[in-house]
Design a protein around this motif. Structure first.
Motif, mmCIF file in Angstrom:
data_model
loop_
_atom_site.group_PDB
_atom_site.id
_atom_site.type_symbol
_atom_site.label_atom_id
_atom_site.label_comp_id
_atom_site.label_asym_id
_atom_site.label_seq_id
_atom_site.Cartn_x
_atom_site.Cartn_y
_atom_site.Cartn_z
ATOM 1 N N ALA A 76 -6.277 -21.777 -30.827
ATOM 2 C CA ALA A 76 -4.963 -22.437 -30.860
ATOM 3 C C ALA A 76 -4.830 -23.465 -29.743
ATOM 4 C CB ALA A 76 -3.862 -21.390 -30.760
ATOM 5 N N LYS A 77 -5.399 -23.186 -28.585
ATOM 6 C CA LYS A 77 -5.336 -24.120 -27.462
ATOM 7 C C LYS A 77 -6.072 -25.415 -27.804
ATOM 8 C CE LYS A 77 -6.500 -24.425 -22.522
ATOM 9 N NZ LYS A 77 -7.483 -25.520 -22.651
ATOM 10 N N HIS A 78 -7.210 -25.303 -28.466
ATOM 11 C CA HIS A 78 -7.950 -26.509 -28.837
ATOM 12 C C HIS A 78 -7.149 -27.347 -29.835
ATOM 13 C CE1 HIS A 78 -11.305 -29.081 -30.119
ATOM 14 N NE2 HIS A 78 -10.878 -28.846 -31.358
ATOM 15 N N ILE A 79 -6.552 -26.719 -30.829
ATOM 16 C CA ILE A 79 -5.865 -27.458 -31.890
ATOM 17 C C ILE A 79 -4.560 -28.070 -31.395
ATOM 18 C CG2 ILE A 79 -4.752 -27.216 -34.142
ATOM 19 C CD1 ILE A 79 -6.787 -25.027 -34.784
ATOM 20 N N LYS A 80 -3.782 -27.356 -30.606
ATOM 21 C CA LYS A 80 -2.427 -27.797 -30.257
ATOM 22 C C LYS A 80 -2.358 -28.555 -28.935
ATOM 23 C CE LYS A 80 0.870 -24.907 -31.248
ATOM 24 N NZ LYS A 80 1.729 -23.705 -31.316
ATOM 25 N N LEU A 81 -3.372 -28.401 -28.055
ATOM 26 C CA LEU A 81 -3.291 -29.019 -26.735
ATOM 27 C C LEU A 81 -4.473 -29.919 -26.408
ATOM 28 C CD1 LEU A 81 -2.000 -25.973 -24.650
ATOM 29 C CD2 LEU A 81 -0.642 -27.846 -25.607
ATOM 30 N N ASP A 82 -5.691 -29.474 -26.670
ATOM 31 C CA ASP A 82 -6.874 -30.174 -26.172
ATOM 32 C C ASP A 82 -7.328 -31.331 -27.063
ATOM 33 O OD1 ASP A 82 -6.799 -28.330 -24.166
ATOM 34 O OD2 ASP A 82 -8.385 -27.049 -24.984
ATOM 35 N N CYS A 83 -7.155 -31.228 -28.360
ATOM 36 C CA CYS A 83 -7.744 -32.198 -29.281
ATOM 37 C C CYS A 83 -6.646 -33.030 -29.954
ATOM 38 C CB CYS A 83 -8.582 -31.476 -30.337
ATOM 39 S SG CYS A 83 -9.386 -32.592 -31.499
ATOM 40 N N GLU A 84 -6.699 -34.343 -29.791
ATOM 41 C CA GLU A 84 -5.695 -35.215 -30.402
ATOM 42 C C GLU A 84 -5.880 -35.307 -31.914
ATOM 43 O OE1 GLU A 84 -5.810 -38.961 -28.489
ATOM 44 O OE2 GLU A 84 -5.069 -38.211 -26.535
ATOM 45 N N ARG A 85 -7.116 -35.254 -32.361
ATOM 46 C CA ARG A 85 -7.363 -35.328 -33.801
ATOM 47 C C ARG A 85 -6.750 -34.119 -34.522
ATOM 48 N NH1 ARG A 85 -12.364 -36.925 -31.604
ATOM 49 N NH2 ARG A 85 -12.969 -39.084 -32.107
ATOM 50 N N CYS A 86 -6.906 -32.962 -33.940
ATOM 51 C CA CYS A 86 -6.334 -31.759 -34.562
ATOM 52 C C CYS A 86 -4.804 -31.775 -34.470
ATOM 53 C CB CYS A 86 -6.892 -30.511 -33.888
ATOM 54 S SG CYS A 86 -8.663 -30.259 -34.158
ATOM 55 N N GLN A 87 -4.261 -32.332 -33.370
ATOM 56 C CA GLN A 87 -2.801 -32.417 -33.253
ATOM 57 C C GLN A 87 -2.215 -33.327 -34.335
ATOM 58 O OE1 GLN A 87 -1.501 -33.484 -29.290
ATOM 59 N NE2 GLN A 87 -3.040 -32.160 -28.329
ATOM 60 N N ALA A 88 -2.964 -34.367 -34.706
ATOM 61 C CA ALA A 88 -2.473 -35.311 -35.713
ATOM 62 C C ALA A 88 -2.409 -34.689 -37.107
ATOM 63 C CB ALA A 88 -3.358 -36.552 -35.734
ATOM 64 N N LYS A 89 -3.031 -33.541 -37.282
ATOM 65 C CA LYS A 89 -3.022 -32.877 -38.584
ATOM 66 C C LYS A 89 -1.901 -31.847 -38.688
ATOM 67 C CE LYS A 89 -8.023 -33.427 -38.895
ATOM 68 N NZ LYS A 89 -9.340 -32.719 -38.941
ATOM 69 N N GLY A 90 -0.947 -31.907 -37.762
ATOM 70 C CA GLY A 90 0.183 -30.987 -37.818
ATOM 71 C C GLY A 90 1.207 -31.414 -38.863
ATOM 72 N N PHE A 91 2.263 -30.612 -39.009
ATOM 73 C CA PHE A 91 3.289 -30.843 -40.026
ATOM 74 C C PHE A 91 4.656 -30.971 -39.355
ATOM 75 C CE2 PHE A 91 -0.170 -28.805 -42.183
ATOM 76 C CZ PHE A 91 -0.188 -29.327 -43.458
#
Length: 442
Positions: free
Chosen positions: A364-379
């Motif tokens: 969860a830390k990688h997706i929501k905080l560390d990685c901008e690409r994964c953050q852009a895939k949020g809803f």
């Protein structure tokens, strides 16, 4: 003089039998010289004619049979002495027959001490076993699974199966009749899920379920021991009262107390302990109502499955190999239904819940905080259009089962209308597949 005669005979019997420079009479003379105060007045009775050295050589053969610390050269010399005695004794006599029996035992003794580098291959394949030759420089005590005796690692050679860890003496290798358990695991990886399915000793014809040796509950001729996993009875050579966790008792009663099983069942359960073959929802769905740890673990596994698509399409996550955090439990990134006995045991002790929580936090830390690409895939919640970016694994969100859109949980259940994303997709499909009008045809 009776005491002096016994003492002289005792000294004669304990002389070195391999001293070829002294004859039988010289042995007696040397014994008399060593004890002049006790046996010099009376000579010892002479040996019968025709058998001058049999008494001395018999002592040689006794040494080779009764002493375990004798080396191979000593045994070879005793064998040669025994051969010479057999040639000198009268044919078909009782003493010659006894000497032949002693010669056989001496050769067997020499075979046990045989150098492992002589004529013995390092790998033997037998009954789907793949045996690897062992030789220890330390005094390691193992137990032979065939003859149920100790393997003396310092002087004996033994073989160990690389598949099921069946071990035996090199001399017992060709006597094995039990196939490798790993072949059963490869072809039929499933558990007996009935608790101790006993059918009775009479159904086994009062014989061991494995080696077919006669057994009975009274211990005559051999004690019948029941295996708690298969429910069958075994003899003492096939059942050593080993303890193991029974999968059927775990999935039905959440009972992890080890119980007595046969050797074959113990090896099978040891090889199957990490295999995910238990589908708990089908076997016992009520278990989740009574075991809180399983409910928590199921939720963590579902969240990890929702995180998996982010890592597959993320370059940084692939380079960091985040999914390898679960390399010991690869089935956790494939489904949330299958469990192994080791998973259930770790859940019972609390280790699995702690390790999964740490992995869940890292992902969860990688997706929501560390990685901008994964953050852009949020809803963004399309029902209220307020709040932070949402992810499907958040605890306060709900996911549409049709289009996988993510909403606030309260918004999703309070809103009586259909999902906005599903409504848009429906209108788009209708516009694409709408039949053309008459003007278009003209």
């Amino acid at each position: 003089m009776e005491y002096d005669e016994k003492l002289a005979r005792f000294r004669q019997a304990h002389l070195n039998p391999f001293n070829k420079q002294l004859g039988p009479r010289q042995h007696e003379q040397r014994a008399s010289e060593e004890a002049p105060d006790f046996a010099s007045e009376e000579a010892l009775p002479e040996l019968p004619p025709g058998e001058p050295e049999f008494h001395c050589t018999e002592r040689v053969m006794d040494l080779g049979l009764s002493e375990d610390h004798f080396s191979r050269p000593v045994l070879r010399q005793a064998i040669e002495e025994c051969k010479q005695v057999i040639l000198e004794l009268p044919e078909h006599s009782e003493k010659q027959k006894d000497a032949v029996v002693r010669l056989i035992h001496l050769r067997l003794k020499l075979q046990e001490l045989k150098d492992p580098n002589e004529d013995e291959p390092n790998i033997r394949v037998l009954l789907e076993h793949r045996f690897y030759k062992e030789k220890s420089n330390k005094s390691v005590k193992q137990t032979c699974d065939k003859c149920n005796t100790i393997i003396w690692g310092l002087i004996q050679t033994w073989y160990t199966c690389t598949g099921c860890y069946y071990r035996c003496h090199s001399k017992c290798l060709n006597l094995i009749s039990k196939p490798c358990v790993r072949s059963k695991v490869s072809h039929q990886a499933e558990y007996e899920l009935n608790i101790c399915p006993e059918t009775g000793l009479d159904s086994q014809d009062y014989r061991c379920a494995e080696c077919r040796a006669p057994i009975s509950l009274r211990g005559v001729p051999s004690e019948a021991r029941q295996c708690d996993y298969t429910g069958q009875y075994y003899c003492s050579h096939c059942h050593w009262n080993d303890l193991a966790i029974i999968p059927a008792r775990v999935v039905h009663n959440w009972d992890f107390e080890p119980r007595k099983v046969s050797r074959c069942s113990m090896r099978y359960l040891a090889l199957m302990v990490s295999r995910p073959v238990l589908r708990l929802r089908e076997i016992n769905p009520l278990l989740f109502n009574y075991v809180e740890e399983l409910v928590e673990i199921r939720k963590l596994r579902q969240d990890i499955l929702l995180m998996k698509p982010y890592f597959i399409t993320c370059k940084e996550a692939m380079e960091a190999r985040l999914l390898l955090q679960l390399q010991d439990r690869q089935h956790f990134v494939e489904n949330d239904e299958m469990y192994s006995v080791q998973d259930l045991l770790d859940a019972h002790t609390g280790r699995l819940s702690c390790s999964l929580t740490e992995t869940h936090t890292l992902f969860a830390k990688h997706i929501k905080l560390d990685c901008e690409r994964c953050q852009a895939k949020g809803f963004v919640c399309e029902l209220c259009r307020e709040g932070d970016v949402l992810f499907p694994f958040d605890s306060h969100t709900s996911v549409c089962t049709e289009c996988s859109a993510v909403f606030h949980r309260d918004c999703y259940y309070d809103n009586s209308t259909t999902c906005p994303k599903c409504a848009r997709l429906t209108l788009r499909k209708q516009s694409l597949f709408q039949e053309p009008g008459p003007d278009v045809d003209a």
